[in-house]
Design a protein around this motif. Structure first.
Motif, PDB file in Angstrom:
ATOM      1  N   PRO A   3       0.824  -1.403  -0.099  1.00 26.49           N
ATOM      2  CA  PRO A   3       0.006  -0.135   0.049  1.00 26.49           C
ATOM      3  C   PRO A   3       0.952   1.306  -0.072  1.00 26.49           C
ATOM      4  O   PRO A   3       1.748   1.300   0.833  1.00 26.49           O
ATOM      5  N   GLY A   4       0.714   2.286  -1.058  1.00 24.98           N
ATOM      6  CA  GLY A   4       1.390   3.444  -0.827  1.00 24.98           C
ATOM      7  C   GLY A   4       2.230   3.361  -1.973  1.00 24.98           C
ATOM      8  O   GLY A   4       2.972   4.418  -2.237  1.00 24.98           O
ATOM      9  N   ASP A   5       2.687   2.131  -2.837  1.00 27.15           N
ATOM     10  CA  ASP A   5       3.674   1.935  -3.570  1.00 27.15           C
ATOM     11  C   ASP A   5       3.336   2.533  -4.780  1.00 27.15           C
ATOM     12  O   ASP A   5       2.014   2.293  -5.160  1.00 27.15           O
ATOM     13  N   LEU A   6       4.242   3.307  -5.502  1.00 24.25           N
ATOM     14  CA  LEU A   6       4.199   3.485  -6.916  1.00 24.25           C
ATOM     15  C   LEU A   6       5.031   2.696  -7.910  1.00 24.25           C
ATOM     16  O   LEU A   6       6.076   2.710  -7.703  1.00 24.25           O
ATOM     17  N   ILE A   7       4.518   1.899  -8.737  1.00 23.39           N
ATOM     18  CA  ILE A   7       5.261   0.775  -9.447  1.00 23.39           C
ATOM     19  C   ILE A   7       5.203   1.176 -10.777  1.00 23.39           C
ATOM     20  O   ILE A   7       4.051   1.203 -11.510  1.00 23.39           O
ATOM     21  N   PHE A   8       6.401   1.186 -11.786  1.00 25.33           N
ATOM     22  CA  PHE A   8       6.294   1.619 -13.130  1.00 25.33           C
ATOM     23  C   PHE A   8       6.633   0.098 -13.714  1.00 25.33           C
ATOM     24  O   PHE A   8       7.607  -0.456 -13.411  1.00 25.33           O
ATOM     25  N   VAL A   9       5.910  -0.145 -14.831  1.00 25.68           N
ATOM     26  CA  VAL A   9       6.222  -1.503 -15.601  1.00 25.68           C
ATOM     27  C   VAL A   9       6.396  -1.031 -17.114  1.00 25.68           C
ATOM     28  O   VAL A   9       5.309  -0.154 -17.684  1.00 25.68           O
ATOM     29  N   GLY A  10       7.672  -0.820 -17.545  1.00 28.08           N
ATOM     30  CA  GLY A  10       7.911  -0.082 -18.800  1.00 28.08           C
ATOM     31  C   GLY A  10       8.342  -0.968 -19.735  1.00 28.08           C
ATOM     32  O   GLY A  10       8.861  -2.194 -19.603  1.00 28.08           O
ATOM     33  N   GLY A  11       8.267  -0.753 -21.056  1.00 26.35           N
ATOM     34  CA  GLY A  11       8.838  -1.270 -22.170  1.00 26.35           C
ATOM     35  C   GLY A  11       8.535  -1.021 -23.552  1.00 26.35           C
ATOM     36  O   GLY A  11       7.743   0.155 -23.624  1.00 26.35           O
ATOM     37  N   SER A  12       8.992  -1.554 -24.688  1.00 30.11           N
ATOM     38  CA  SER A  12       8.605  -1.014 -25.969  1.00 30.11           C
ATOM     39  C   SER A  12       7.147  -1.624 -26.223  1.00 30.11           C
ATOM     40  O   SER A  12       6.698  -2.438 -25.685  1.00 30.11           O
ATOM     41  N   GLN A  13       6.627  -1.288 -27.464  1.00 30.50           N
ATOM     42  CA  GLN A  13       5.423  -1.813 -28.093  1.00 30.50           C
ATOM     43  C   GLN A  13       5.673  -2.999 -28.249  1.00 30.50           C
ATOM     44  O   GLN A  13       6.832  -3.446 -29.079  1.00 30.50           O
ATOM     45  N   GLY A  14       4.978  -4.104 -27.754  1.00 32.18           N
ATOM     46  CA  GLY A  14       4.934  -5.441 -27.997  1.00 32.18           C
ATOM     47  C   GLY A  14       5.803  -6.139 -26.884  1.00 32.18           C
ATOM     48  O   GLY A  14       6.060  -7.184 -27.090  1.00 32.18           O
TER      49      GLY A  14
END
Length: 455
Positions: free
Chosen positions: A198-209
């Motif tokens: 709770p309270g975490d900000l998580i980014f999931v990143g990548g290129s298209q596909g």
């Protein structure tokens, strides 16, 4: 008797509180994180509090003479300011601690604000200048702000914090049900990311596909077995996401579902998958070009009405700032900071997808870095965790050597074959653990999902 049009005030509490603050800097620091100048109804009281605050934060010795030097010569009634301050100080001698009066001051401020808001809402509703949904969204945000501003909560003692931490750790030790946060449903991913708290900000990143939306959706569906999950899908329409979820659960491809290209047995699998998915607690908002304020209003409304355990946004570049910004960098910085604040306000994990820039994929070493993502600087600053997904086979396909170089071409084909349908996950930031850990997953393009290699 107070009329309906008269302002709500508690001058007795304001005077006793200010008199107590004039005694010493210590009294001010007891209430400094609870009060703002605008909490006072009287303009002179606002100025007195501001003067005391400025003197204390400047590290100067508090005195009636110094406070008076920063104020008008007379109060609203024509009394000299030094005399008015002396009366406040004298009347507070037997009045108790300043903390005793904070509730009364903040309570009347909250009532004043609610009355002002009600008038503003009525005016907007009558004018018809805004859609009703926008008026409601604005009202929800303003009410939430008043709620936060009226929470009179002093700084927490370490002893009390530690008691809660140890108590919850004991509960988690005795029963897995009490383990805080969420796993991803992929044990190898949990190893490099940890639990989403709770309270975490998580980014999931990548290129298209590269599977970032599919990965985030798997995490969302895992959490939706237990709690309400709100997914702001700014890129796809609701039925596109529904087809992906059905494909992941049934094993059919997205195109087969879309085109109806299946037999009776496959249709039965799809219906079975539908029934299973319908038991989840996933809610999808697919309105395009949402502003940050709209995301906040919708998520707060769900939190307060039916509860909220996790929130997702797909994706960062499509979220709009609430006001004017100079450029995309300022917009992204505003959005990432707002998402982090919202995660803490909601007390739930917030997961946001981030797009990788095309130029970053032209390096000789194509492995993702934080700087490769649009808004990389602000992402790194505000995130508690960053997970990059990367498909080497897609990168290689764009770099086919010339056919005249037969040896090089054979090596290229072998390289592609070795990493075909493999997604690599890299933990670029992990606030509560080791960063730069990697794990490999099978990528099922037909059902758009990640799977453990050794499963």
């Amino acid at each position: 008797m107070r009329t309906k049009s008269a302002p709500l005030t508690n001058l007795v509490a304001e005077k006793h509180l200010l008199g107590g603050l004039l005694k010493s800097e210590t009294a001010f620091w007891q209430v400094s994180n609870l009060l703002r100048p605008d909490h006072f109804s009287n303009s002179i009281h606002q100025q007195i509090y501001s003067a005391v605050r400025d003197i204390c934060t400047e590290g100067k010795r508090l005195s009636l003479a110094l406070v008076s030097s920063r104020l008008p010569e007379e109060d609203d009634g024509g009394k000299s300011m030094p005399a008015y301050l002396s009366v406040l100080l004298a009347n507070s001698e037997d009045g108790g601690s300043p903390l005793d009066y904070v509730d009364g001051v903040v309570e009347t401020w909250a009532r004043r604000r609610l009355i002002e808001m009600a008038k503003a809402i009525e005016s907007e509703a009558l004018s018809g200048s805004k859609a009703a949904a926008d008026v409601i969204a604005d009202a929800a945000i303003k009410i939430s702000d008043v709620s936060q501003g009226s929470e009179v909560q002093p700084a927490k003692e370490l002893k009390e914090i530690l008691q809660r931490v140890v108590g919850r750790a004991g509960d988690a030790y005795r029963d897995e049900e009490f383990v805080p946060g969420f796993d991803t449903g992929l044990p190898s991913l949990d190893e490099i990311c940890g639990r989403f708290m709770p309270g975490d900000l998580i980014f999931v990143g990548g290129s298209q596909g590269d599977g970032k939306s599919a990965c985030a959706t798997q995490i969302a569906m895992r959490a939706a077995q237990r709690v309400n999950v709100l997914f702001f899908q700014l890129e796809m329409q609701d039925e596109d996401m529904g087809r992906r979820l059905l494909a992941a659960e049934s094993g059919l491809s997205v195109s087969e579902i879309e085109e109806g290209a299946f037999d009776f047995n496959a249709f039965d699998k799809m219906v079975t998958a539908q029934r299973k998915l319908e038991s989840s607690k996933l809610f999808i908002d697919d309105r395009p070009r949402l502003k940050m304020a709209q995301i906040r209003a919708r998520s707060l409304a769900m939190k307060n009405s039916s509860g909220l355990g996790m929130m997702l946004v797909d994706h960062l570049r499509l979220v709009q700032a609430d006001g004017k910004v100079r450029d995309q960098f300022e917009r992204t910085e505003y959005v990432t900071g707002s998402l982090k604040s919202l995660a803490k306000e909601l007390k739930v994990p917030v997961i946001c997808m981030a797009q990788r820039t095309r130029s970053s994929q032209d390096r000789e070493d194509p492995m993702p870095r934080v700087a490769d993502f649009f808004g990389g600087g602000s992402i790194e600053q505000d995130a508690d965790g960053i997970v990059a997904l990367w498909r080497r086979d897609l990168w290689l396909k764009q770099r086919e050597p010339r056919h005249s170089d037969e040896k090089g071409h054979d090596a290229w084909l072998k390289d592609i074959e070795n990493c075909r349908n493999i997604i690599e996950a890299i933990s670029l930031k992990r606030r509560r653990g080791q960063s730069l850990e990697r794990r490999r997953f099978k990528w099922s393009g037909q059902s758009t999902r990640l799977e453990e290699i050794n499963a």
